[in-house]
Each structure stands twice: as C-alpha cells, then as structure tokens.
Design a protein around this motif. Structure first.
Motif, PDB file in Angstrom:
ATOM      1  N   THR A   1       2.352  15.977 -41.372  1.00  0.00           N
ATOM      2  CA  THR A   1       2.418  16.584 -40.053  1.00  0.00           C
ATOM      3  C   THR A   1       3.304  17.820 -40.057  1.00  0.00           C
ATOM      4  N   VAL A   2       4.398  17.765 -40.791  1.00  0.00           N
ATOM      5  CA  VAL A   2       5.305  18.914 -40.854  1.00  0.00           C
ATOM      6  C   VAL A   2       4.632  20.084 -41.557  1.00  0.00           C
ATOM      7  N   LEU A   3       3.942  19.809 -42.652  1.00  0.00           N
ATOM      8  CA  LEU A   3       3.251  20.886 -43.374  1.00  0.00           C
ATOM      9  C   LEU A   3       2.127  21.481 -42.547  1.00  0.00           C
ATOM     10  N   LEU A   4       1.386  20.629 -41.844  1.00  0.00           N
ATOM     11  CA  LEU A   4       0.319  21.130 -40.972  1.00  0.00           C
ATOM     12  C   LEU A   4       0.896  22.017 -39.879  1.00  0.00           C
ATOM     13  N   SER A   5       1.997  21.586 -39.295  1.00  0.00           N
ATOM     14  CA  SER A   5       2.633  22.380 -38.238  1.00  0.00           C
ATOM     15  C   SER A   5       3.066  23.739 -38.754  1.00  0.00           C
ATOM     16  N   ALA A   6       3.708  23.752 -39.905  1.00  0.00           N
ATOM     17  CA  ALA A   6       4.175  25.023 -40.471  1.00  0.00           C
ATOM     18  C   ALA A   6       2.993  25.930 -40.810  1.00  0.00           C
ATOM     19  N   TYR A   7       1.940  25.368 -41.376  1.00  0.00           N
ATOM     20  CA  TYR A   7       0.767  26.167 -41.745  1.00  0.00           C
ATOM     21  C   TYR A   7       0.086  26.749 -40.511  1.00  0.00           C
ATOM     22  N   VAL A   8      -0.108  25.905 -39.503  1.00  0.00           N
ATOM     23  CA  VAL A   8      -0.824  26.360 -38.305  1.00  0.00           C
ATOM     24  C   VAL A   8      -0.045  27.446 -37.571  1.00  0.00           C
ATOM     25  N   ILE A   9       1.242  27.273 -37.471  1.00  0.00           N
ATOM     26  CA  ILE A   9       2.049  28.228 -36.704  1.00  0.00           C
ATOM     27  C   ILE A   9       2.333  29.492 -37.505  1.00  0.00           C
ATOM     28  N   GLU A  10       2.800  29.336 -38.749  1.00  0.00           N
ATOM     29  CA  GLU A  10       3.224  30.491 -39.540  1.00  0.00           C
ATOM     30  C   GLU A  10       2.050  31.247 -40.186  1.00  0.00           C
ATOM     31  N   ALA A  11       1.235  30.546 -40.917  1.00  0.00           N
ATOM     32  CA  ALA A  11       0.189  31.220 -41.688  1.00  0.00           C
ATOM     33  C   ALA A  11      -0.997  31.641 -40.831  1.00  0.00           C
ATOM     34  N   ARG A  12      -1.396  30.793 -39.894  1.00  0.00           N
ATOM     35  CA  ARG A  12      -2.568  31.090 -39.080  1.00  0.00           C
ATOM     36  C   ARG A  12      -2.218  31.820 -37.787  1.00  0.00           C
ATOM     37  N   GLY A  13      -0.952  31.765 -37.397  1.00  0.00           N
ATOM     38  CA  GLY A  13      -0.526  32.469 -36.197  1.00  0.00           C
ATOM     39  C   GLY A  13      -1.031  31.847 -34.899  1.00  0.00           C
ATOM     40  N   LEU A  14      -1.289  30.558 -34.909  1.00  0.00           N
ATOM     41  CA  LEU A  14      -1.781  29.879 -33.711  1.00  0.00           C
ATOM     42  C   LEU A  14      -0.618  29.418 -32.836  1.00  0.00           C
ATOM     43  N   PRO A  15      -0.882  29.077 -31.583  1.00  0.00           N
ATOM     44  CA  PRO A  15       0.191  28.653 -30.682  1.00  0.00           C
ATOM     45  C   PRO A  15       0.870  27.368 -31.160  1.00  0.00           C
ATOM     46  N   ALA A  16       2.085  27.142 -30.676  1.00  0.00           N
ATOM     47  CA  ALA A  16       2.890  26.000 -31.117  1.00  0.00           C
ATOM     48  C   ALA A  16       2.304  24.659 -30.685  1.00  0.00           C
ATOM     49  N   TRP A  17       1.477  24.612 -29.651  1.00  0.00           N
ATOM     50  CA  TRP A  17       0.899  23.348 -29.209  1.00  0.00           C
ATOM     51  C   TRP A  17      -0.272  22.907 -30.088  1.00  0.00           C
ATOM     52  N   GLN A  18      -0.784  23.780 -30.908  1.00  0.00           N
ATOM     53  CA  GLN A  18      -1.966  23.498 -31.719  1.00  0.00           C
ATOM     54  C   GLN A  18      -1.785  22.365 -32.735  1.00  0.00           C
ATOM     55  N   PRO A  19      -0.667  22.272 -33.458  1.00  0.00           N
ATOM     56  CA  PRO A  19      -0.540  21.192 -34.449  1.00  0.00           C
ATOM     57  C   PRO A  19      -0.640  19.794 -33.836  1.00  0.00           C
ATOM     58  N   GLY A  20      -0.058  19.592 -32.683  1.00  0.00           N
ATOM     59  CA  GLY A  20      -0.134  18.284 -32.032  1.00  0.00           C
ATOM     60  C   GLY A  20      -1.561  17.919 -31.669  1.00  0.00           C
ATOM     61  N   THR A  21      -2.308  18.894 -31.191  1.00  0.00           N
ATOM     62  CA  THR A  21      -3.705  18.663 -30.839  1.00  0.00           C
ATOM     63  C   THR A  21      -4.533  18.350 -32.089  1.00  0.00           C
ATOM     64  N   LEU A  22      -4.311  19.110 -33.151  1.00  0.00           N
ATOM     65  CA  LEU A  22      -5.033  18.861 -34.400  1.00  0.00           C
ATOM     66  C   LEU A  22      -4.702  17.480 -34.976  1.00  0.00           C
ATOM     67  N   PHE A  23      -3.445  17.082 -34.889  1.00  0.00           N
ATOM     68  CA  PHE A  23      -3.043  15.773 -35.392  1.00  0.00           C
ATOM     69  C   PHE A  23      -3.692  14.657 -34.570  1.00  0.00           C
ATOM     70  N   ALA A  24      -3.750  14.831 -33.255  1.00  0.00           N
ATOM     71  CA  ALA A  24      -4.385  13.831 -32.391  1.00  0.00           C
ATOM     72  C   ALA A  24      -5.878  13.717 -32.690  1.00  0.00           C
TER      73      ALA A  24
END
Length: 60
Positions: free
Chosen positions: A2-25
C-alpha cells in the motif's frame, strides 16, 4: 504494498492524494470476488473428492 502504491500514484503518476485509497479499495473488492468465485467452483469438487476417498477407505 500500500505504501509503494501510494508513493507511485502520487509521485510518479502525479495523481491526486485520494487516488491510492480508492485503488486499494477496488483491488480489495476484486480479490474478494475472485476468491469467492474460485472457492464456489471448487467447493463441490472437494466435497465429492472427500466422499470418494472416505468410501474407498471403508471398502478397501
């Protein structure tokens, strides 16, 4: 993961901060649905296999 997904989604892809939680769900729901389907399809096979093994042991 979950931590790696969050970092990838926010930093590398430039998506909003709420996106990792939605993807994990969504991922969690997909895993549960897949496990439920696979368990349902193998449950009757396991029951009949167990019954056949018990029958053979009793009549060996």
């Amino acid at each position: 993961m979950t931590v790696l997904l969050s970092a990838y989604v926010i930093e590398a892809r430039g998506l909003p901060a709420w996106q990792p939680g939605t993807l994990f769900a969504i991922n969690t729901v997909l895993v549960v649905l897949g496990q439920t389907a696979s368990t349902g399809s193998t449950e009757s096979r396991l029951t009949s296999f167990s019954a056949s093994v018990a029958y053979r042991r009793g009549h060996a």
